[in-house]
Design a protein around this motif. Structure first.
Motif, PDB file in Angstrom:
ATOM      1  N   LEU A  94      -7.473   1.843  -2.403  1.00 31.74           N
ATOM      2  CA  LEU A  94      -6.658   0.805  -1.775  1.00 31.74           C
ATOM      3  C   LEU A  94      -7.462  -0.002  -0.755  1.00 31.74           C
ATOM      4  CD1 LEU A  94      -3.260   2.670  -1.347  1.00 31.74           C
ATOM      5  CD2 LEU A  94      -3.922   1.011  -3.090  1.00 31.74           C
ATOM      6  N   ASP A  95      -8.403   0.646  -0.065  1.00 34.50           N
ATOM      7  CA  ASP A  95      -9.288  -0.089   0.844  1.00 34.50           C
ATOM      8  C   ASP A  95     -10.086  -1.121   0.055  1.00 34.50           C
ATOM      9  OD1 ASP A  95      -8.406   1.348   3.008  1.00 34.50           O
ATOM     10  OD2 ASP A  95     -10.164   2.665   3.117  1.00 34.50           O
TER      11      ASP A  95
ATOM     12  N   THR B 213       0.958   3.998  -3.009  1.00 30.79           N
ATOM     13  CA  THR B 213       0.691   5.397  -2.682  1.00 30.79           C
ATOM     14  C   THR B 213       1.849   6.294  -3.117  1.00 30.79           C
ATOM     15  OG1 THR B 213      -0.682   4.759  -0.786  1.00 30.79           O
ATOM     16  CG2 THR B 213       0.181   7.016  -0.820  1.00 30.79           C
TER      17      THR B 213
ATOM     18  N   ARG C 173       0.834  -1.212   0.000  1.00 36.91           N
ATOM     19  CA  ARG C 173       0.000   0.000   0.000  1.00 36.91           C
ATOM     20  C   ARG C 173       0.865   1.258   0.000  1.00 36.91           C
ATOM     21  NH1 ARG C 173      -5.863  -0.151   2.546  1.00 36.91           N
ATOM     22  NH2 ARG C 173      -5.449   2.090   2.436  1.00 36.91           N
TER      23      ARG C 173
ATOM     24  N   LEU D 203      -7.035   7.785  -3.168  1.00 39.21           N
ATOM     25  CA  LEU D 203      -6.113   6.648  -3.102  1.00 39.21           C
ATOM     26  C   LEU D 203      -6.465   5.725  -1.944  1.00 39.21           C
ATOM     27  CD1 LEU D 203      -2.656   8.321  -3.873  1.00 39.21           C
ATOM     28  CD2 LEU D 203      -3.840   6.613  -5.266  1.00 39.21           C
ATOM     29  N   GLN D 204      -6.781   6.307  -0.793  1.00 35.56           N
ATOM     30  CA  GLN D 204      -7.119   5.485   0.367  1.00 35.56           C
ATOM     31  C   GLN D 204      -8.379   4.669   0.089  1.00 35.56           C
ATOM     32  OE1 GLN D 204      -7.342   7.549   4.109  1.00 35.56           O
ATOM     33  NE2 GLN D 204      -8.270   5.840   5.174  1.00 35.56           N
TER      34      GLN D 204
ATOM     35  N   ALA E 250      -5.235  12.053  -1.762  1.00 33.59           N
ATOM     36  CA  ALA E 250      -5.061  11.125  -0.646  1.00 33.59           C
ATOM     37  C   ALA E 250      -6.361  10.391  -0.332  1.00 33.59           C
ATOM     38  CB  ALA E 250      -4.567  11.887   0.590  1.00 33.59           C
ATOM     39  N   PHE E 251      -7.479  11.110  -0.339  1.00 28.62           N
ATOM     40  CA  PHE E 251      -8.788  10.490  -0.058  1.00 28.62           C
ATOM     41  C   PHE E 251      -9.094   9.414  -1.097  1.00 28.62           C
ATOM     42  CE2 PHE E 251     -13.339  10.118  -0.733  1.00 28.62           C
ATOM     43  CZ  PHE E 251     -13.841   9.999   0.559  1.00 28.62           C
TER      44      PHE E 251
ATOM     45  N   GLU F  18      -7.792  -3.942  -1.071  1.00 22.97           N
ATOM     46  CA  GLU F  18      -7.435  -4.805   0.050  1.00 22.97           C
ATOM     47  C   GLU F  18      -8.607  -5.718   0.413  1.00 22.97           C
ATOM     48  OE1 GLU F  18      -4.325  -4.170   3.524  1.00 22.97           O
ATOM     49  OE2 GLU F  18      -6.023  -2.797   3.668  1.00 22.97           O
TER      50      GLU F  18
END
Length: 226
Positions: free
Chosen positions: A215-216, A80, A76, A211-212, A208-209, A219
């Protein structure tokens, strides 16, 4: 600079700088030759034409992206870092987005990036086409985030080359956009918040929001696959 002292690497570096300053519309063999202290004809000994030069310059800037070790920092964090680096690279070279819409951009620089990206997703647990889909998803998001900003930079660059008050046109357009947005309650609230924030901070928060969130999702998909 005589043709026998020019190298393709020198020409490509100069082309990147010229593209950064003037955009694709401002790139020409004559202008490039002037920056190199050489005749335009000398440049043609190393590159075939302007399109060839755009492809070479576009591929070269991909080498600016750092390739973190997923085994050391985690997949991750590696994804990022590469995504943020790619976004920053596009912001440094806003002409890259329009270049990608009119040219097939591929060479050692882009291949180096893509190969490492696949290795990161494979290290995370994605296999085969899933690793490619994950890499494409993240890059498409980054490209979309960069598209609006780079388009505005390209637009401002074009206006700056005009002699009839380009900056005044920029202000007039932005005032009109703000005026329209204030007629809609949700847009008005966001416009006021956007105007109060630093542009770089706002863009960084959105990146950032997104990408998170992506990635969540990736995952969670990995957890189901396992």
């Amino acid at each position: 600079m005589p043709r026998d002292t020019l190298t393709r690497e020198q020409i490509v570096r100069a082309a990147v700088t010229l593209l950064d300053d003037e955009g694709i519309e401002g790139l020409s063999m004559r202008r490039l030759g002037a920056r190199l202290g050489s005749a335009a004809t000398a440049v043609y000994w190393h590159v075939r034409n302007k399109d060839d030069l755009v492809v070479l310059a576009s591929d070269a800037v991909w080498a600016e992206i750092e390739l973190p070790d997923a085994g050391r920092v985690g997949w991750r964090a590696a994804v990022t870092a590469m995504a943020e680096d790619a976004y920053a690279m596009i912001m440094r070279h806003p002409w890259l987005v329009p270049a990608m819409s009119t040219h097939v951009i591929y060479g050692p620089g882009k291949a180096r990036h893509d190969d490492h990206a696949l290795s990161v997703y494979e290290a995370a647990g994605f296999a085969g086409a899933d690793a490619e889909h994950a890499a494409t998803l993240v890059f498409t998001f980054v490209l979309g985030m960069a598209l609006g900003t780079s388009a505005e930079v390209a637009w401002r660059t074009r206006l700056r080359r005009e002699e009839d008050g380009g900056e005044e046109k920029v202000r007039a357009v932005m005032e009109r956009v703000t005026e329209i947005a204030t007629g809609f309650p949700h847009l008005r609230a966001r416009t006021e918040a956007w105007q109060a924030a630093e542009p770089d901070t706002a863009a960084g928060g959105e990146l950032a929001f997104g990408l998170q969130a992506i990635l969540d999702g990736l995952e969670a998909r990995l957890a189901r696959l396992r």
